[in-house]
Design a protein around this motif. Sequence first.
Motif, PDB file in Angstrom:
ATOM      1  N   MET A   1     -35.560 131.495 109.959  1.00 38.53           N
ATOM      2  CA  MET A   1     -35.351 132.921 110.185  1.00 38.53           C
ATOM      3  C   MET A   1     -34.072 133.344 109.469  1.00 38.53           C
ATOM      4  N   GLN A   2     -34.161 134.337 108.563  1.00 39.74           N
ATOM      5  CA  GLN A   2     -33.016 134.778 107.786  1.00 39.74           C
ATOM      6  C   GLN A   2     -32.123 135.702 108.607  1.00 39.74           C
ATOM      7  N   ARG A   3     -30.847 135.775 108.197  1.00 35.50           N
ATOM      8  CA  ARG A   3     -29.878 136.538 108.975  1.00 35.50           C
ATOM      9  C   ARG A   3     -30.285 137.991 109.129  1.00 35.50           C
ATOM     10  N   ARG A   4     -30.789 138.588 108.057  1.00 36.99           N
ATOM     11  CA  ARG A   4     -31.113 140.014 108.133  1.00 36.99           C
ATOM     12  C   ARG A   4     -32.274 140.328 109.079  1.00 36.99           C
ATOM     13  N   SER A   5     -33.046 139.308 109.446  1.00 35.35           N
ATOM     14  CA  SER A   5     -34.178 139.548 110.337  1.00 35.35           C
ATOM     15  C   SER A   5     -33.938 139.015 111.757  1.00 35.35           C
ATOM     16  N   LEU A   6     -32.718 138.616 112.061  1.00 36.81           N
ATOM     17  CA  LEU A   6     -32.430 138.110 113.398  1.00 36.81           C
ATOM     18  C   LEU A   6     -32.635 139.220 114.434  1.00 36.81           C
ATOM     19  N   PRO A   7     -33.388 138.965 115.489  1.00 40.77           N
ATOM     20  CA  PRO A   7     -33.622 139.965 116.538  1.00 40.77           C
ATOM     21  C   PRO A   7     -32.446 139.978 117.521  1.00 40.77           C
ATOM     22  N   LEU A   8     -31.396 140.733 117.208  1.00 39.69           N
ATOM     23  CA  LEU A   8     -30.158 140.670 117.972  1.00 39.69           C
ATOM     24  C   LEU A   8     -30.342 141.110 119.421  1.00 39.69           C
ATOM     25  N   GLY A  43     -40.969 138.373 122.751  1.00 38.43           N
ATOM     26  CA  GLY A  43     -40.949 138.653 121.325  1.00 38.43           C
ATOM     27  C   GLY A  43     -40.167 137.614 120.548  1.00 38.43           C
ATOM     28  N   LEU A  44     -39.033 137.158 121.129  1.00 38.03           N
ATOM     29  CA  LEU A  44     -38.231 136.115 120.480  1.00 38.03           C
ATOM     30  C   LEU A  44     -39.008 134.814 120.400  1.00 38.03           C
ATOM     31  N   GLU A  45     -39.716 134.467 121.469  1.00 37.06           N
ATOM     32  CA  GLU A  45     -40.517 133.248 121.468  1.00 37.06           C
ATOM     33  C   GLU A  45     -41.641 133.336 120.450  1.00 37.06           C
ATOM     34  N   ALA A  46     -42.244 134.498 120.327  1.00 37.10           N
ATOM     35  CA  ALA A  46     -43.322 134.678 119.346  1.00 37.10           C
ATOM     36  C   ALA A  46     -42.783 134.572 117.926  1.00 37.10           C
ATOM     37  N   ALA A  47     -41.579 135.150 117.692  1.00 38.19           N
ATOM     38  CA  ALA A  47     -41.008 135.143 116.340  1.00 38.19           C
ATOM     39  C   ALA A  47     -40.585 133.743 115.916  1.00 38.19           C
ATOM     40  N   THR A  48     -40.153 132.932 116.876  1.00 43.48           N
ATOM     41  CA  THR A  48     -39.673 131.586 116.539  1.00 43.48           C
ATOM     42  C   THR A  48     -40.731 130.511 116.726  1.00 43.48           C
ATOM     43  N   GLY A  49     -41.795 130.847 117.481  1.00 42.96           N
ATOM     44  CA  GLY A  49     -42.800 129.849 117.789  1.00 42.96           C
ATOM     45  C   GLY A  49     -42.316 128.817 118.776  1.00 42.96           C
ATOM     46  N   LEU A  50     -41.294 129.186 119.570  1.00 43.49           N
ATOM     47  CA  LEU A  50     -40.700 128.250 120.525  1.00 43.49           C
ATOM     48  C   LEU A  50     -40.822 128.813 121.939  1.00 43.49           C
ATOM     49  N   ASP A  64     -36.267 122.647 126.640  1.00 48.04           N
ATOM     50  CA  ASP A  64     -35.349 121.901 125.778  1.00 48.04           C
ATOM     51  C   ASP A  64     -34.848 122.779 124.640  1.00 48.04           C
ATOM     52  N   ALA A  65     -35.759 123.551 124.027  1.00 46.41           N
ATOM     53  CA  ALA A  65     -35.354 124.445 122.935  1.00 46.41           C
ATOM     54  C   ALA A  65     -34.381 125.501 123.450  1.00 46.41           C
ATOM     55  N   GLY A  66     -34.661 126.042 124.635  1.00 46.67           N
ATOM     56  CA  GLY A  66     -33.768 127.036 125.207  1.00 46.67           C
ATOM     57  C   GLY A  66     -32.385 126.485 125.490  1.00 46.67           C
ATOM     58  N   MET A  67     -32.303 125.251 125.970  1.00 49.82           N
ATOM     59  CA  MET A  67     -31.010 124.635 126.257  1.00 49.82           C
ATOM     60  C   MET A  67     -30.207 124.376 124.986  1.00 49.82           C
ATOM     61  N   GLN A  68     -30.899 124.181 123.864  1.00 49.03           N
ATOM     62  CA  GLN A  68     -30.183 124.004 122.603  1.00 49.03           C
ATOM     63  C   GLN A  68     -29.686 125.342 122.046  1.00 49.03           C
ATOM     64  N   LEU A  69     -30.489 126.385 122.243  1.00 50.03           N
ATOM     65  CA  LEU A  69     -30.126 127.695 121.708  1.00 50.03           C
ATOM     66  C   LEU A  69     -29.042 128.367 122.542  1.00 50.03           C
TER      67      LEU A  69
END
Length: 300
Positions: A1-8, A43-50, A64-69
């Motif tokens: 995911m590129q910086r300009r498309s990060l869902p802040l 939406g974040l989970e859909a965009a990252t597939g996580l 596990d993915a959430g604990m890393q993020l």
Amino acid sequence: MQRRSLPLSALRAFEAAARLGSFKAAALELAVTPTAVSHQIRGLEAATGLALFDRQVRKVSLTDAGMQLYPVLRDGFDTFEATLARLIQQRTRAQVSISATNAFTVKWLVPRMADFRRQHPDIDLQLQASDDLVDLRSTTVDIAIRYGRGPYPGLATKPLFTDRFAPVANPRLGVASPEDLARVPLIRFDWKRPQPDNPTWERWFAVAGRSQPQQASQLRFSDEGHAIQAAVAGHGIALVSLALIKDELEAGHLVQPFGPAIDGHTYHLATYAGRLPSAAVQAVADWLCAQAAREGREPM
């Protein structure tokens, strides 16, 4: 995911929910509905597939993915908050600008900055060194140090002290009497505003009742501060302000081998008469007056 498309917004919702352990609590903090928080995270989970949360009936927990993020986002938002708070504090700190001549700024104001910071740690000073007059009505300068006889129309002024000028030299030159002026260079500097009562070598010789040696060599500068440094370096004898060389005299870098000392002009503290000084400006003005009095020079 590129910086300009990060869902802040979604990342912010995830960080709040992960930190508080609840979509409802995150919604309260973010002033949105729990449904909006849930929608952002899906939406974040859909965009990252996580999958970032395990959703149960009454609680959610990180995968596990959430604990890393989560710690990455937590530390990032903490840094944003701390940096912005510091910048805002800097912006809201009181700032006072002082305009003075180059020589006065370097030789009188700067050596006293430690004392000012100790007494007023909540005020930031901005020193504007220039031999050109500033218009206090149309600039951001709060205080100007005027050097002269006055008057200064449109300005509220208070005399600080009257300057005194005397011949000074590096002790290594061995200058002991006025007769030595014939063998060492006379150091001069140019006055920006020529006036008949400026403390020049010609005036000094007239007050001393002596003739200027015709054979004496000369060294001329455009700035008084440079003339002082030339005298410290032993390049000749200079007629300079005793107020500006106090440190050099006390340290023995310069000596005043003989007199007379002649009057210079008066340093005045000036503010724009049409503007009421702020508390910070008044504090700086009071400090400047106290510094002048501390030198043993009573205001005129």
